[in-house]
Design a protein around this motif. Structure first.
Motif, short mmCIF file in Angstrom:
data_model
loop_
_atom_site.label_atom_id
_atom_site.label_comp_id
_atom_site.label_asym_id
_atom_site.label_seq_id
_atom_site.Cartn_x
_atom_site.Cartn_y
_atom_site.Cartn_z
N LYS A 87 2.94 -0.55 -5.59
CA LYS A 87 3.95 -1.48 -5.71
C LYS A 87 5.02 -1.30 -4.98
O LYS A 87 5.42 -2.23 -4.39
CB LYS A 87 4.33 -1.53 -7.26
N GLY A 109 1.17 -4.37 -4.68
CA GLY A 109 0.57 -4.18 -6.73
C GLY A 109 0.00 -5.48 -6.48
O GLY A 109 -0.68 -5.55 -6.97
N GLU A 142 -0.39 2.54 -9.18
CA GLU A 142 -0.08 1.30 -9.47
C GLU A 142 1.73 0.84 -8.78
O GLU A 142 1.75 0.27 -8.65
CB GLU A 142 0.14 0.58 -11.02
#
Length: 237
Positions: A139, A144, A135
């Motif tokens: 991002k 994201g 994650e």
């Protein structure tokens, strides 16, 4: 713009010591790569240029432990990997090297996040930690909002950014990119290369990028030229 980061006495993450590659024997012998010595330090983003057939892909394959040299030694993070077994080479590629190719080569039935988690699964990493890291990477690369999307729902630039994030997923020392922007327009290509360099600088990685796109060369710290299997000096043309 990429923020430049400097370190004292940066470590060597890749060394090629008189590495060469010859195919065939006798009258059929072809030298794809003449003896090359190269030292790539942490934080370096190196561009390699040269005409088709000059040995660029051979050099990258040897640096990436995909192809064994005919002579010479390969060091990754000061470990001589030249004579390792195929199993050990596979482990080196999984732990130490991230690959980026001209096409993203995403798995069509995996979501964006799952593309990265598959790499972590191969390494046997903790699922929760891997999920957090995936994650974070997505991002960083502006994805994201695309974590749960499938490849057919992404633009070309987004697919290539997924491929780059995937290359960083195993936290490699060395990133090897073969024409990573060839399928992108100039604006997206620039974004992709600057993102790559930013991650290399921030996390003390090293990267080698083969490219035919001269507009990307100003992003590189060094530009090396291959011609007829020979690595020219940096001031040669």
């Amino acid at each position: 713009m990429v923020t430049e980061v400097q370190w004292d006495n940066p470590a060597s993450l890749l060394k090629l010591d008189q590495v060469s590659k010859v195919y065939g024997e006798g009258e059929t012998e072809v030298t794809a790569l003449h003896p090359i010595t190269l030292d790539v330090k942490e934080g370096e983003f190196i561009g390699i240029v040269g005409p088709s057939g000059s040995g660029k892909s051979t050099l990258l394959s040897i640096a990436g432990a995909l192809l064994s040299p005919s002579k010479g030694n390969i060091y990754i993070s000061d470990q001589n990997i030249t004579s390792l077994s195929e199993k050990e080479m596979t482990d080196i590629r999984l732990r130490k090297i991230g690959f980026i190719f001209q096409f993203a080569n995403l798995v069509p039935f995996l979501t964006v996040k799952e593309q990265l988690l598959y790499i972590a699964k191969l390494k046997g990493e903790d699922k929760k930690e891997a999920s957090k890291f995936a994650e974070q990477l997505l991002k960083t690369f502006g994805l994201g909002h695309r974590m749960n999307h499938y490849p057919n729902q992404l633009s070309g630039g987004e697919k290539q950014r997924v491929a780059i994030a995937r290359a960083f997923m195993n936290n490699p020392d060395l990133i090897l990119a073969d024409e990573p922007t060839a399928s992108l327009d100039s604006k997206r290509a620039r974004e992709v290369v600057e993102l790559m360099k930013q991650e290399v600088k921030k996390n003390k990685k090293a990267a080698i990028m083969i490219t035919h796109d001269e507009k990307m060369l100003d992003v590189c710290d060094r530009i090396l030229t291959l011609r007829d299997g020979k690595l020219l000096r940096e001031n040669e043309v």
